[in-house]
Design a protein around this motif. Structure first.
Motif, PDB file in Angstrom:
ATOM      1  N   GLU A   1       7.606  34.362  20.261  1.00 37.41           N
ATOM      2  CA  GLU A   1       6.483  35.071  20.868  1.00 37.41           C
ATOM      3  C   GLU A   1       5.179  34.348  20.530  1.00 37.41           C
ATOM      4  N   GLY A   2       4.447  33.961  21.559  1.00 38.73           N
ATOM      5  CA  GLY A   2       3.203  33.229  21.380  1.00 38.73           C
ATOM      6  C   GLY A   2       3.388  31.785  20.941  1.00 38.73           C
ATOM      7  N   ALA A   3       4.619  31.274  21.020  1.00 39.07           N
ATOM      8  CA  ALA A   3       4.912  29.921  20.531  1.00 39.07           C
ATOM      9  C   ALA A   3       4.086  28.864  21.249  1.00 39.07           C
ATOM     10  N   ASP A   4       3.728  27.838  20.516  1.00 33.50           N
ATOM     11  CA  ASP A   4       3.023  26.675  21.041  1.00 33.50           C
ATOM     12  C   ASP A   4       4.057  25.799  21.752  1.00 33.50           C
ATOM     13  N   SER A   5       3.893  25.624  23.043  1.00 37.79           N
ATOM     14  CA  SER A   5       4.877  24.871  23.823  1.00 37.79           C
ATOM     15  C   SER A   5       4.907  23.393  23.483  1.00 37.79           C
ATOM     16  N   LEU A   6       3.854  22.854  22.877  1.00 36.23           N
ATOM     17  CA  LEU A   6       3.922  21.473  22.385  1.00 36.23           C
ATOM     18  C   LEU A   6       4.929  21.361  21.250  1.00 36.23           C
ATOM     19  N   VAL A   7       4.975  22.365  20.394  1.00 34.26           N
ATOM     20  CA  VAL A   7       5.961  22.384  19.307  1.00 34.26           C
ATOM     21  C   VAL A   7       7.361  22.515  19.899  1.00 34.26           C
ATOM     22  N   LEU A   8       7.512  23.360  20.914  1.00 39.08           N
ATOM     23  CA  LEU A   8       8.820  23.499  21.559  1.00 39.08           C
ATOM     24  C   LEU A   8       9.247  22.187  22.210  1.00 39.08           C
ATOM     25  N   LEU A   9       8.314  21.483  22.844  1.00 40.56           N
ATOM     26  CA  LEU A   9       8.634  20.185  23.446  1.00 40.56           C
ATOM     27  C   LEU A   9       9.074  19.191  22.378  1.00 40.56           C
ATOM     28  N   GLN A  10       8.414  19.196  21.236  1.00 43.80           N
ATOM     29  CA  GLN A  10       8.827  18.313  20.135  1.00 43.80           C
ATOM     30  C   GLN A  10      10.262  18.626  19.712  1.00 43.80           C
ATOM     31  N   LYS A  11      10.615  19.912  19.680  1.00 36.49           N
ATOM     32  CA  LYS A  11      11.985  20.308  19.319  1.00 36.49           C
ATOM     33  C   LYS A  11      12.977  19.861  20.381  1.00 36.49           C
ATOM     34  N   VAL A  12      12.574  19.918  21.647  1.00 34.80           N
ATOM     35  CA  VAL A  12      13.429  19.436  22.728  1.00 34.80           C
ATOM     36  C   VAL A  12      13.681  17.942  22.559  1.00 34.80           C
ATOM     37  N   VAL A  13      12.650  17.185  22.241  1.00 30.78           N
ATOM     38  CA  VAL A  13      12.804  15.743  22.027  1.00 30.78           C
ATOM     39  C   VAL A  13      13.762  15.486  20.867  1.00 30.78           C
ATOM     40  N   GLU A  14      13.670  16.275  19.799  1.00 29.47           N
ATOM     41  CA  GLU A  14      14.613  16.143  18.684  1.00 29.47           C
ATOM     42  C   GLU A  14      16.046  16.416  19.149  1.00 29.47           C
ATOM     43  N   LEU A  15      16.220  17.406  20.020  1.00 35.43           N
ATOM     44  CA  LEU A  15      17.556  17.720  20.533  1.00 35.43           C
ATOM     45  C   LEU A  15      18.132  16.557  21.340  1.00 35.43           C
ATOM     46  N   ILE A  16      17.314  15.947  22.189  1.00 38.07           N
ATOM     47  CA  ILE A  16      17.860  14.835  22.979  1.00 38.07           C
ATOM     48  C   ILE A  16      18.090  13.606  22.101  1.00 38.07           C
ATOM     49  N   GLU A  17      17.261  13.445  21.063  1.00 36.86           N
ATOM     50  CA  GLU A  17      17.468  12.324  20.131  1.00 36.86           C
ATOM     51  C   GLU A  17      18.791  12.469  19.391  1.00 36.86           C
ATOM     52  N   LYS A  18      19.157  13.708  19.049  1.00 37.73           N
ATOM     53  CA  LYS A  18      20.446  13.943  18.376  1.00 37.73           C
ATOM     54  C   LYS A  18      21.622  13.526  19.256  1.00 37.73           C
ATOM     55  N   GLU A  19      21.397  13.540  20.576  1.00 40.69           N
ATOM     56  CA  GLU A  19      22.440  13.120  21.522  1.00 40.69           C
ATOM     57  C   GLU A  19      22.363  11.618  21.808  1.00 40.69           C
ATOM     58  N   GLY A  20      21.430  10.929  21.147  1.00 40.34           N
ATOM     59  CA  GLY A  20      21.318   9.486  21.299  1.00 40.34           C
ATOM     60  C   GLY A  20      20.376   9.022  22.394  1.00 40.34           C
ATOM     61  N   TYR A  21      19.516   9.912  22.883  1.00 45.02           N
ATOM     62  CA  TYR A  21      18.596   9.564  23.971  1.00 45.02           C
ATOM     63  C   TYR A  21      17.157   9.528  23.500  1.00 45.02           C
ATOM     64  N   ARG A  22      16.334   8.856  24.289  1.00 41.29           N
ATOM     65  CA  ARG A  22      14.888   8.873  24.106  1.00 41.29           C
ATOM     66  C   ARG A  22      14.260   8.952  25.490  1.00 41.29           C
ATOM     67  N   VAL A  23      12.997   9.333  25.543  1.00 42.62           N
ATOM     68  CA  VAL A  23      12.298   9.469  26.820  1.00 42.62           C
ATOM     69  C   VAL A  23      12.058   8.090  27.416  1.00 42.62           C
ATOM     70  N   GLY A  24      12.484   7.928  28.680  1.00 37.80           N
ATOM     71  CA  GLY A  24      12.180   6.713  29.428  1.00 37.80           C
ATOM     72  C   GLY A  24      10.853   6.881  30.142  1.00 37.80           C
ATOM     73  N   ASN A  25      10.767   7.912  30.957  1.00 36.66           N
ATOM     74  CA  ASN A  25       9.497   8.279  31.581  1.00 36.66           C
ATOM     75  C   ASN A  25       9.559   9.706  32.087  1.00 36.66           C
ATOM     76  N   ILE A  26       8.380  10.257  32.327  1.00 36.90           N
ATOM     77  CA  ILE A  26       8.233  11.618  32.855  1.00 36.90           C
ATOM     78  C   ILE A  26       7.194  11.566  33.967  1.00 36.90           C
ATOM     79  N   ASP A  27       7.501  12.228  35.073  1.00 33.29           N
ATOM     80  CA  ASP A  27       6.556  12.374  36.177  1.00 33.29           C
ATOM     81  C   ASP A  27       6.496  13.862  36.496  1.00 33.29           C
ATOM     82  N   ALA A  28       5.325  14.449  36.410  1.00 31.62           N
ATOM     83  CA  ALA A  28       5.185  15.895  36.583  1.00 31.62           C
ATOM     84  C   ALA A  28       4.027  16.228  37.516  1.00 31.62           C
TER      85      ALA A  28
END
Length: 155
Positions: A69-96
């Protein structure tokens, strides 16, 4: 290399901050949601999770959990990046793309890009953020909400 797509939408209401891309944008109305309702970061998070076949942000950060509740979505995005890193991936690019009749987002795009690049542990050149209106059509055009689409490549 894998590709992901994310989409999110939040209603605009009085009495809430308008945080998009981790930037607090001056506005009389803001986005309604369980967290800070950052529609752009939610779409990006879903794109990254989808590319890694890890579900969506609702699976990892449910809106029924008091801790988010009230979470900072930048912190959530950092956690998402950690999740994909655990699977052996890194961000190539993002277009939004953010779809909003108002407020005007152009003055804040570079700060959004910097926030996203930092959270994703990548170079600014790997992050694209655009904003558009819908010429007063649909719920975004009527000023009832803001939507965002994001695509990404993870490597």
């Amino acid at each position: 290399m894998r590709i992901g797509h994310g989409y999110d939408v939040h209603r605009l209401v009085e009495g809430r901050k308008c945080i998009i891309g981790g930037v607090d944008i001056p506005s009389q109305i803001g986005l309604l949601g369980h967290s800070d309702a950052d529609v752009l970061l939610h779409a990006i998070s879903d794109a990254l999770l989808g590319a890694a076949a890890l579900g969506d942000i609702g699976k990892h950060f449910p809106d029924t959990a008091a801790e988010f509740e009230g979470a900072d979505s930048l912190v959530l995005l950092q956690k998402v990046v950690e999740l994909i890193e655990k699977e052996g991936y890194r961000v190539g690019n993002i277009d939004a793309t953010v779809i909003a009749q108002a407020p005007k987002l152009a003055p804040y795009i570079e700060d959004m890009r910097k926030n996203i690049a930092s959270a994703c542990k990548c170079d600014l050149s790997q992050i694209s953020v655009k904003a558009t209106t819908e010429e007063k059509l649909g719920f975004t055009g009527a000023g009832q909400g803001i939507a965002a689409h994001a695509v990404c490549i993870i490597e």
